[in-house]
Design an enzyme around this catalytic site. Structure first.
Site, PDB file in Angstrom:
ATOM      1  N   PRO A  19       0.838  -1.205   0.000  1.00  0.00           N
ATOM      2  CG  PRO A  19       0.033  -1.008   2.194  1.00  0.00           C
ATOM      3  CD  PRO A  19       0.749  -1.945   1.261  1.00  0.00           C
ATOM      4  CB  ALA A  21      -0.830   7.286   1.176  1.00  0.00           C
ATOM      5  CD  GLN A  73      -2.232   0.189   5.232  1.00  0.00           C
ATOM      6  OE1 GLN A  73      -2.031   1.327   4.838  1.00  0.00           O
ATOM      7  NE2 GLN A  73      -1.267  -0.668   5.479  1.00  0.00           N
ATOM      8  CB  CYS A 103       2.270   4.467   7.882  1.00  0.00           C
ATOM      9  SG  CYS A 103       2.447   6.032   7.087  1.00  0.00           S
ATOM     10  CE  LYS A 142       3.529  -2.150   4.338  1.00  0.00           C
ATOM     11  NZ  LYS A 142       3.846  -0.790   4.783  1.00  0.00           N
ATOM     12  CG  HIS A 172       9.261  -1.445   5.731  1.00  0.00           C
ATOM     13  ND1 HIS A 172       8.942  -0.110   5.659  1.00  0.00           N
ATOM     14  CD2 HIS A 172      10.470  -1.569   5.135  1.00  0.00           C
ATOM     15  CE1 HIS A 172       9.926   0.547   5.047  1.00  0.00           C
ATOM     16  NE2 HIS A 172      10.861  -0.323   4.726  1.00  0.00           N
ATOM     17  N   GLY A 204      10.488  -4.256   1.763  1.00  0.00           N
ATOM     18  CA  GLY A 204      11.543  -3.265   1.884  1.00  0.00           C
ATOM     19  C   GLY A 204      12.655  -3.488   0.884  1.00  0.00           C
ATOM     20  CG  ASP A 205      15.328  -1.104   0.629  1.00  0.00           C
ATOM     21  OD1 ASP A 205      14.458  -0.232   0.446  1.00  0.00           O
ATOM     22  OD2 ASP A 205      16.241  -0.991   1.454  1.00  0.00           O
ATOM     23  N   GLY A 227       6.860  -2.172  -3.151  1.00  0.00           N
ATOM     24  CA  GLY A 227       6.281  -0.835  -3.183  1.00  0.00           C
ATOM     25  C   GLY A 227       6.920   0.033  -4.252  1.00  0.00           C
TER      26      GLY A 227
HETATM   27  C1  LIG Z   1       4.682   7.212  -1.214  1.00  0.00           C
HETATM   28  C2  LIG Z   1       4.544   6.132  -0.191  1.00  0.00           C
HETATM   29  C3  LIG Z   1       3.338   5.956   0.469  1.00  0.00           C
HETATM   30  C4  LIG Z   1       3.181   4.952   1.419  1.00  0.00           C
HETATM   31  N1  LIG Z   1       1.969   4.781   2.003  1.00  0.00           N
HETATM   32  C5  LIG Z   1       1.772   3.722   2.833  1.00  0.00           C
HETATM   33  C6  LIG Z   1       0.487   3.427   3.358  1.00  0.00           C
HETATM   34  O1  LIG Z   1      -0.503   4.105   3.061  1.00  0.00           O
HETATM   35  N2  LIG Z   1       0.376   2.370   4.195  1.00  0.00           N
HETATM   36  C7  LIG Z   1       1.449   1.590   4.543  1.00  0.00           C
HETATM   37  O2  LIG Z   1       1.293   0.629   5.306  1.00  0.00           O
HETATM   38  N3  LIG Z   1       2.667   1.834   4.038  1.00  0.00           N
HETATM   39  C8  LIG Z   1       2.852   2.863   3.196  1.00  0.00           C
HETATM   40  N4  LIG Z   1       4.076   3.057   2.639  1.00  0.00           N
HETATM   41  C9  LIG Z   1       5.163   2.103   2.912  1.00  0.00           C
HETATM   42  C10 LIG Z   1       5.208   1.004   1.845  1.00  0.00           C
HETATM   43  O3  LIG Z   1       4.053   0.194   1.895  1.00  0.00           O
HETATM   44  C11 LIG Z   1       6.433   0.089   2.050  1.00  0.00           C
HETATM   45  O4  LIG Z   1       6.358  -0.481   3.327  1.00  0.00           O
HETATM   46  C12 LIG Z   1       7.758   0.839   1.926  1.00  0.00           C
HETATM   47  O5  LIG Z   1       7.746   1.721   0.819  1.00  0.00           O
HETATM   48  C13 LIG Z   1       8.932  -0.140   1.800  1.00  0.00           C
HETATM   49  O6  LIG Z   1       8.771  -0.973   0.684  1.00  0.00           O
HETATM   50  P1  LIG Z   1       9.521  -0.697  -0.730  1.00  0.00           P
HETATM   51  O7  LIG Z   1      11.000  -0.586  -0.421  1.00  0.00           O
HETATM   52  O8  LIG Z   1       9.205  -1.878  -1.582  1.00  0.00           O
HETATM   53  O9  LIG Z   1       9.002   0.605  -1.259  1.00  0.00           O
HETATM   54  C14 LIG Z   1       4.267   4.090   1.718  1.00  0.00           C
HETATM   55  C15 LIG Z   1       5.478   4.271   1.055  1.00  0.00           C
HETATM   56  C16 LIG Z   1       5.637   5.262   0.108  1.00  0.00           C
HETATM   57  C17 LIG Z   1       6.951   5.413  -0.610  1.00  0.00           C
END
Ligand SMILES: Cc1cc2nc3c(=O)[nH]c(=O)nc-3n(C[C@H](O)[C@H](O)[C@H](O)COP(=O)(O)O)c2cc1C
Length: 337
Positions: A19, A21, A73, A103, A142, A172, A204-205, A227
């Site tokens: 997710p 936002a 969520q 978050c 989460k 994460h 994460g990453d 993400g």
């Molecule tokens: C722009 C943005 C918005 C996000 N919004 C949410 C959210 O609404 N809910 C949530 O649980 N995590 C949110 N996250 C965290 C992501 O779900 C994820 O845990 C985080 O980016 C790490 O994963 P990644 O490295 O694959 O991006 C957000 C991350 C980003 C970059």
């Protein structure tokens, strides 16, 4: 890897769009699912229902035709408000409720929420039990690995979650204090996977098929949440899925296919948000798609000045026409040399 089940739903594969936002709206979720994601999760919705009437909130909520299973969520710090929000979302069509304790945003609806809750395990328990008690659908959670590096209580929270009846857990690999800095670590996620018997997803990453393989091997988790790497690259799901299944890389999508996907994405954004908002939201997505292409940065600043839907589509077509032309010129020069 065996198929993941969340309540009555068996996921088509174990790769989930995390997710985000402002990013994982209905058009993007639909695209990611079409291009290989096994499940997609909505942008978080505040549990403060007094905020739900704004246009932004209405667009964020669940919609007819959303990819299934429809996971919504919710975020908030008050158990009863979270329970009510879960119920209202299920009535509106949510098939899974996901609780945001990951978050790092300081406050959601004027209360500690998101990963700030990790500091208060009693409150975690209270919220999980209230939400699970309020709905018939599966509830997932989460989290981050903990509050800060000195208080990595992710393992405790995972056990609390399992005990409460949470049906899948995404972790994460950063603490709340890390925000998005440094690199995600997967040892804590591996320990959590060992400690509970519900499905655990690592997050994460994860940015490439190789990284996906490495994280799965290092943690033994049941699936992955992806993400930021999907921004401007929604086909990453099919690339990772193929690599995990066959050990081979799919060819990267050619210019024609990227153009087709981007134009389809633009049209969906314009239709979903309407012309004015659609044009604004399209800008960041187009920036992501073209960021790594030659001339992409220069194109982006011109593109951001456009404020008509048809001009956006025409300029994207023109960008790809020029890309093809410059490739052809290079080929001809190669032949001549
Ligand atoms: C722009 C943005 C918005 C996000 N919004 C949410 C959210 O609404 N809910 C949530 O649980 N995590 C949110 N996250 C965290 C992501 O779900 C994820 O845990 C985080 O980016 C790490 O994963 P990644 O490295 O694959 O991006 C957000 C991350 C980003 C970059």
């Amino acid at each position: 890897m065996s198929a993941v089940r969340i309540g009555p739903y068996t996921l088509r594969n174990n790769l989930i769009l995390a997710p985000m936002a402002g990013v994982t709206d209905q058009p993007f979720r639909t695209l990611c699912q079409r291009l290989g994601a096994g499940m997609v999760v909505s942008e978080m919705v505040s549990s403060d229902m007094s905020l739900w009437d704004s246009r932004k909130s209405r667009l964020r909520r669940i919609h007819e035709g959303d990819p299934e299973p429809r996971s919504v969520q919710i975020a908030g710090g008050d158990a009863q408000m979270m329970a009510a929000a879960a119920r209202a979302n299920v009535e509106a069509g949510a098939q899974i409720i996901d609780i945001n304790m990951g978050c790092p945003a300081k406050k959601v609806c004027n209360k500690a929420a998101g990963s700030a809750l990790l500091r208060d395990e009693a409150l975690v328990s209270e919220i999980l039990e209230a939400v699970i008690g309020a709905v018939q659908v599966p509830v997932t959670l989460k989290i981050r690995t903990g509050w800060d590096r000195a208080n990595k209580n992710g393992l405790n929270v995972a056990k609390i979650a399992e005990q409460a009846g949470i049906q899948a857990l995404a972790v994460h690999g950063r603490t709340r204090a890390d925000l998005y800095t440094g690199e995600a670590e997967y040892d804590t996620i591996a320990a959590i996977k060992q400690a509970v018997s519900i499905p655990v997803f690592a997050n994460g990453d994860i940015t490439s098929p190789e990284k996906a393989r490495a994280v799965l091997d290092a943690t033994g988790v049941d699936g992955l949440l992806i993400g930021r790497a999907a921004q401007g690259r929604p086909w990453i799901f099919r690339e990772i899925e193929h690599y995990l299944r066959t050990g081979q890389h799919l060819p990267t999508p050619g210019l024609d296919e990227v153009e087709r996907i981007l134009l389809e994405h633009l049209a969906a954004l314009h239709a979903f948000y309407g012309d004015v908002m659609g044009v604004r939201i399209a800008r960041k997505h187009v920036g992501w798609y073209l960021a790594t292409r030659p001339g992409g940065k220069e194109f982006r600043s011109r593109f951001n000045a456009l404020d008509e839907t048809h001009a956006q589509c025409a300029n994207v077509r023109e960008f790809f026409r020029e890309c093809r032309q410059s490739l052809e010129t290079k080929d001809e020069q190669g032949v001549a040399a």
